[in-house]
Enzyme design. Structure first.
Site, PDB file in Angstrom:
ATOM      1  N   ARG A 121       0.842  -1.224   0.000  1.00 47.65           N
ATOM      2  CA  ARG A 121       0.000   0.000   0.000  1.00 47.65           C
ATOM      3  C   ARG A 121       0.867   1.260   0.000  1.00 47.65           C
ATOM      4  O   ARG A 121       0.528   2.264   0.631  1.00 47.65           O
ATOM      5  CB  ARG A 121      -0.949   0.028   1.205  1.00 47.65           C
ATOM      6  CG  ARG A 121      -1.904  -1.121   1.281  1.00 47.65           C
ATOM      7  CD  ARG A 121      -2.891  -1.137   0.102  1.00 47.65           C
ATOM      8  NE  ARG A 121      -3.823  -2.242   0.245  1.00 47.65           N
ATOM      9  CZ  ARG A 121      -3.574  -3.473  -0.205  1.00 47.65           C
ATOM     10  NH1 ARG A 121      -2.460  -3.748  -0.852  1.00 47.65           N
ATOM     11  NH2 ARG A 121      -4.452  -4.429  -0.023  1.00 47.65           N
ATOM     12  N   SER A 167     -10.725  -0.753   3.409  1.00 48.83           N
ATOM     13  CA  SER A 167      -9.888  -0.925   4.612  1.00 48.83           C
ATOM     14  C   SER A 167      -9.432   0.440   5.112  1.00 48.83           C
ATOM     15  O   SER A 167      -8.794   1.184   4.375  1.00 48.83           O
ATOM     16  CB  SER A 167      -8.641  -1.745   4.285  1.00 48.83           C
ATOM     17  OG  SER A 167      -9.018  -2.945   3.689  1.00 48.83           O
ATOM     18  N   GLU A 226      -4.661   3.610   6.338  1.00 47.18           N
ATOM     19  CA  GLU A 226      -4.427   3.417   4.898  1.00 47.18           C
ATOM     20  C   GLU A 226      -5.060   4.555   4.085  1.00 47.18           C
ATOM     21  O   GLU A 226      -4.509   5.020   3.083  1.00 47.18           O
ATOM     22  CB  GLU A 226      -5.022   2.071   4.464  1.00 47.18           C
ATOM     23  CG  GLU A 226      -4.898   1.807   2.978  1.00 47.18           C
ATOM     24  CD  GLU A 226      -5.469   0.462   2.549  1.00 47.18           C
ATOM     25  OE1 GLU A 226      -5.238  -0.565   3.231  1.00 47.18           O
ATOM     26  OE2 GLU A 226      -6.159   0.429   1.515  1.00 47.18           O
TER      27      GLU A 226
HETATM   28  C1  LIG Z   1     -15.465  -0.729  -0.752  1.00 43.73           C
HETATM   29  C2  LIG Z   1     -14.009  -0.440  -1.021  1.00 43.73           C
HETATM   30  C3  LIG Z   1     -13.129  -1.492  -1.166  1.00 43.73           C
HETATM   31  C4  LIG Z   1     -11.758  -1.245  -1.413  1.00 43.73           C
HETATM   32  N1  LIG Z   1     -10.922  -2.306  -1.551  1.00 43.73           N
HETATM   33  C5  LIG Z   1      -9.601  -2.104  -1.801  1.00 43.73           C
HETATM   34  C6  LIG Z   1      -8.723  -3.219  -1.976  1.00 43.73           C
HETATM   35  O1  LIG Z   1      -9.129  -4.382  -1.955  1.00 43.73           O
HETATM   36  N2  LIG Z   1      -7.410  -2.964  -2.195  1.00 43.73           N
HETATM   37  C7  LIG Z   1      -6.920  -1.683  -2.256  1.00 43.73           C
HETATM   38  O2  LIG Z   1      -5.706  -1.532  -2.460  1.00 43.73           O
HETATM   39  N3  LIG Z   1      -7.731  -0.611  -2.113  1.00 43.73           N
HETATM   40  C8  LIG Z   1      -9.056  -0.788  -1.891  1.00 43.73           C
HETATM   41  N4  LIG Z   1      -9.893   0.290  -1.713  1.00 43.73           N
HETATM   42  C9  LIG Z   1      -9.335   1.639  -1.773  1.00 43.73           C
HETATM   43  C10 LIG Z   1      -9.497   2.344  -3.151  1.00 43.73           C
HETATM   44  O3  LIG Z   1     -10.435   1.684  -3.939  1.00 43.73           O
HETATM   45  C11 LIG Z   1      -8.187   2.428  -3.918  1.00 43.73           C
HETATM   46  O4  LIG Z   1      -7.194   3.053  -3.149  1.00 43.73           O
HETATM   47  C12 LIG Z   1      -8.326   3.180  -5.241  1.00 43.73           C
HETATM   48  O5  LIG Z   1      -7.147   3.039  -6.005  1.00 43.73           O
HETATM   49  C13 LIG Z   1      -8.630   4.671  -5.061  1.00 43.73           C
HETATM   50  O6  LIG Z   1      -8.962   5.199  -6.326  1.00 43.73           O
HETATM   51  P1  LIG Z   1      -9.710   6.593  -6.479  1.00 43.73           P
HETATM   52  O7  LIG Z   1      -9.737   6.921  -7.921  1.00 43.73           O
HETATM   53  O8  LIG Z   1     -11.023   6.552  -5.798  1.00 43.73           O
HETATM   54  O9  LIG Z   1      -8.701   7.542  -5.711  1.00 43.73           O
HETATM   55  P2  LIG Z   1      -9.065   8.836  -4.831  1.00 43.73           P
HETATM   56  O10 LIG Z   1      -9.648   8.404  -3.545  1.00 43.73           O
HETATM   57  O11 LIG Z   1      -9.834   9.798  -5.649  1.00 43.73           O
HETATM   58  O12 LIG Z   1      -7.600   9.398  -4.580  1.00 43.73           O
HETATM   59  C14 LIG Z   1      -6.705   8.704  -3.737  1.00 43.73           C
HETATM   60  C15 LIG Z   1      -5.383   9.488  -3.698  1.00 43.73           C
HETATM   61  O13 LIG Z   1      -4.787   9.475  -4.995  1.00 43.73           O
HETATM   62  C16 LIG Z   1      -4.614  10.796  -5.513  1.00 43.73           C
HETATM   63  N5  LIG Z   1      -4.907  10.720  -6.956  1.00 43.73           N
HETATM   64  C17 LIG Z   1      -6.010  10.193  -7.533  1.00 43.73           C
HETATM   65  N6  LIG Z   1      -5.877  10.203  -8.879  1.00 43.73           N
HETATM   66  C18 LIG Z   1      -4.670  10.758  -9.151  1.00 43.73           C
HETATM   67  C19 LIG Z   1      -3.945  11.046 -10.366  1.00 43.73           C
HETATM   68  N7  LIG Z   1      -4.437  10.737 -11.570  1.00 43.73           N
HETATM   69  N8  LIG Z   1      -2.722  11.623 -10.269  1.00 43.73           N
HETATM   70  C20 LIG Z   1      -2.198  11.945  -9.050  1.00 43.73           C
HETATM   71  N9  LIG Z   1      -2.823  11.689  -7.877  1.00 43.73           N
HETATM   72  C21 LIG Z   1      -4.047  11.093  -7.922  1.00 43.73           C
HETATM   73  C22 LIG Z   1      -5.588  11.652  -4.739  1.00 43.73           C
HETATM   74  O14 LIG Z   1      -5.156  13.002  -4.676  1.00 43.73           O
HETATM   75  C23 LIG Z   1      -5.577  10.970  -3.362  1.00 43.73           C
HETATM   76  O15 LIG Z   1      -4.441  11.372  -2.628  1.00 43.73           O
HETATM   77  C24 LIG Z   1     -11.270   0.083  -1.487  1.00 43.73           C
HETATM   78  C25 LIG Z   1     -12.177   1.153  -1.347  1.00 43.73           C
HETATM   79  C26 LIG Z   1     -13.527   0.902  -1.112  1.00 43.73           C
HETATM   80  C27 LIG Z   1     -14.491   2.050  -0.993  1.00 43.73           C
END
Ligand SMILES: Cc1cc2nc3c(=O)[nH]c(=O)nc-3n(C[C@H](O)[C@H](O)[C@H](O)COP(=O)(O)OP(=O)(O)OC[C@H]3O[C@@H](n4cnc5c(N)ncnc54)[C@H](O)[C@@H]3O)c2cc1C
Length: 346
Positions: free
Chosen positions: A171, A245, A342
């Site tokens: 992570r 998580s 996380e």
């Molecule tokens: C129900 C649920 C289950 C999940 N299960 C998992 C799992 O099994 N494994 C896991 O690893 N994660 C999991 N996650 C966490 C999440 O899905 C991941 O971390 C995912 O990659 C976040 O993507 P996002 O586009 O929503 O990012 P955001 O939440 O929009 O952004 C996260 C971070 O990344 C930055 N960011 C986003 N896009 C960019 C870009 N293009 N360039 C630069 N910075 C950027 C943002 O500024 C922020 O700091 C889960 C979340 C939920 C709600």
């Protein structure tokens, strides 16, 4: 003569409630959405927002928003999936940062390309996936990640990051540390296998496959098993606000692991390949400390998965943080283990 690309519409005092999966109702001082890099460059060229931070947002599934944000929030909607190279064994597939992660995974599954099927149904965008090297069910993106392209926010030049440059860990990546706030990830390229190479060692996957009498799962069957497990275990953010998580699974030294294993009967733990450190499931500690199903106002701990903190409706980000601090303290007091968050708290 070609017209210069215009800056996109900028909204003021914009509610982010539907732009984060926790469903927290805070406002961004400024908000916009970009579908190509030139739109971002146009914003920079205009110069109106150079005195405030620029924060990028994918689908808001890994953020906890605790206050109104004095920044320009930029939702990343750079789309497109492109096959950039192939040989007899592999394909190199590139996706825009704004592509929905699960849409991308299912695209690879439909084409029978193997490598990320265990990461089915993880919310979020392709561009955010390298931020924390997303992982699930024995697979992390670092296993198939080839390279990414990112805009350096100081030089406004596109840079290429190979796998080793990203410093992926559990992570973790360069983009959460030294690279934090300095790059806009624009696309990510994965090297996937044309032959199935199923990763089925994870207990729950084996159970589902054996219930279905599947001994040699296809890529599609493996993806379906993962989807089934996730749907049965994890709350759907469309129904209950959450960010998956909330804490990382703690990794401890061998001597610390021996102490825990001797002190707490039946404590689950997992070896880490290539290391003497041992990983423990954070959810187990939280559950044993009595938090599973706990609710205080609208902030709570999910009743099926203690690792997931939830917003039942109108919890504030601050209330979720307070609850997380209480959980951390009680786990530290009871087990001597320090939990690490996380989710990105903003
Ligand atoms: C129900 C649920 C289950 C999940 N299960 C998992 C799992 O099994 N494994 C896991 O690893 N994660 C999991 N996650 C966490 C999440 O899905 C991941 O971390 C995912 O990659 C976040 O993507 P996002 O586009 O929503 O990012 P955001 O939440 O929009 O952004 C996260 C971070 O990344 C930055 N960011 C986003 N896009 C960019 C870009 N293009 N360039 C630069 N910075 C950027 C943002 O500024 C922020 O700091 C889960 C979340 C939920 C709600």
């Amino acid at each position: 003569m070609e017209q210069p690309i215009e800056a996109p519409i900028i909204y003021e005092n914009f509610s982010l409630k539907t732009f984060n999966t926790f469903g927290i109702d805070v406002k961004a001082r400024f908000f916009t959405e970009i579908s190509n890099i030139d739109q971002y460059l146009a914003i920079v060229r205009e110069g109106k927002f150079k005195s405030i931070p620029h924060l990028f947002l994918g689908e808001g599934s890994n953020v906890l928003l605790t206050k109104d944000i004095l920044a320009l929030i930029i939702k990343i909607s750079l789309m497109g999936i492109e096959l950039i190279k192939e040989n007899d064994n592999c394909v190199w597939l590139k996706a825009g940062a704004g592509v929905n992660w699960d849409d991308f995974v299912q695209y690879t599954v439909q084409h029978n390309w193997s490598g990320i099927e265990n990461l089915s149904l993880i919310p979020g965008t392709v561009g955010a996936a390298p931020m924390q090297n997303i992982g699930a069910y024995g697979v992390e993106i670092k296993d198939t990640f080839n390279h990414l392209e990112a805009l350096n926010l100081s030089t406004l030049q596109l840079e290429k990051f190979e796998n080793a440059d990203c410093l992926f860990g559990y992570r973790e990546s360069f983009f959460k540390h030294a690279g934090k706030g300095n790059y806009l990830i624009t696309s990510v390229c994965f090297q996937l296998n044309k032959k199935a190479n199923p990763k089925t060692t994870y207990g729950a996957i084996m159970d589902v496959l054996s219930q279905k009498n599947i001994t040699h799962p296809s890529i599609k069957e493996l993806a379906e098993a993962v989807i089934l497990i996730r749907q049965s275990k994890l709350p759907n953010p469309k129904e209950i606000g959450n960010s998956g998580s909330f804490f990382k699974n703690p990794t401890v030294s061998k001597s610390e692991a021996d102490r825990l294993i001797q002190s707490f009967d039946g404590i689950p733990h997992y070896p880490i390949v290539g290391s003497t450190d041992v990983k423990f499931p954070a959810g187990w500690f939280i559950e044993q400390a009595g938090w599973k199903g706990f609710r205080e106002g609208d902030a709570g701990v999910h009743s099926k998965q203690a690792l997931v903190l939830v917003n039942y409706g109108n919890a504030t980000g601050g209330e979720i943080v307070q609850l997380s601090e209480k959980i951390k303290k009680s786990v530290l007091d009871k087990f001597g283990v320090q939990l690490e968050t996380e989710v990105n708290i903003i």
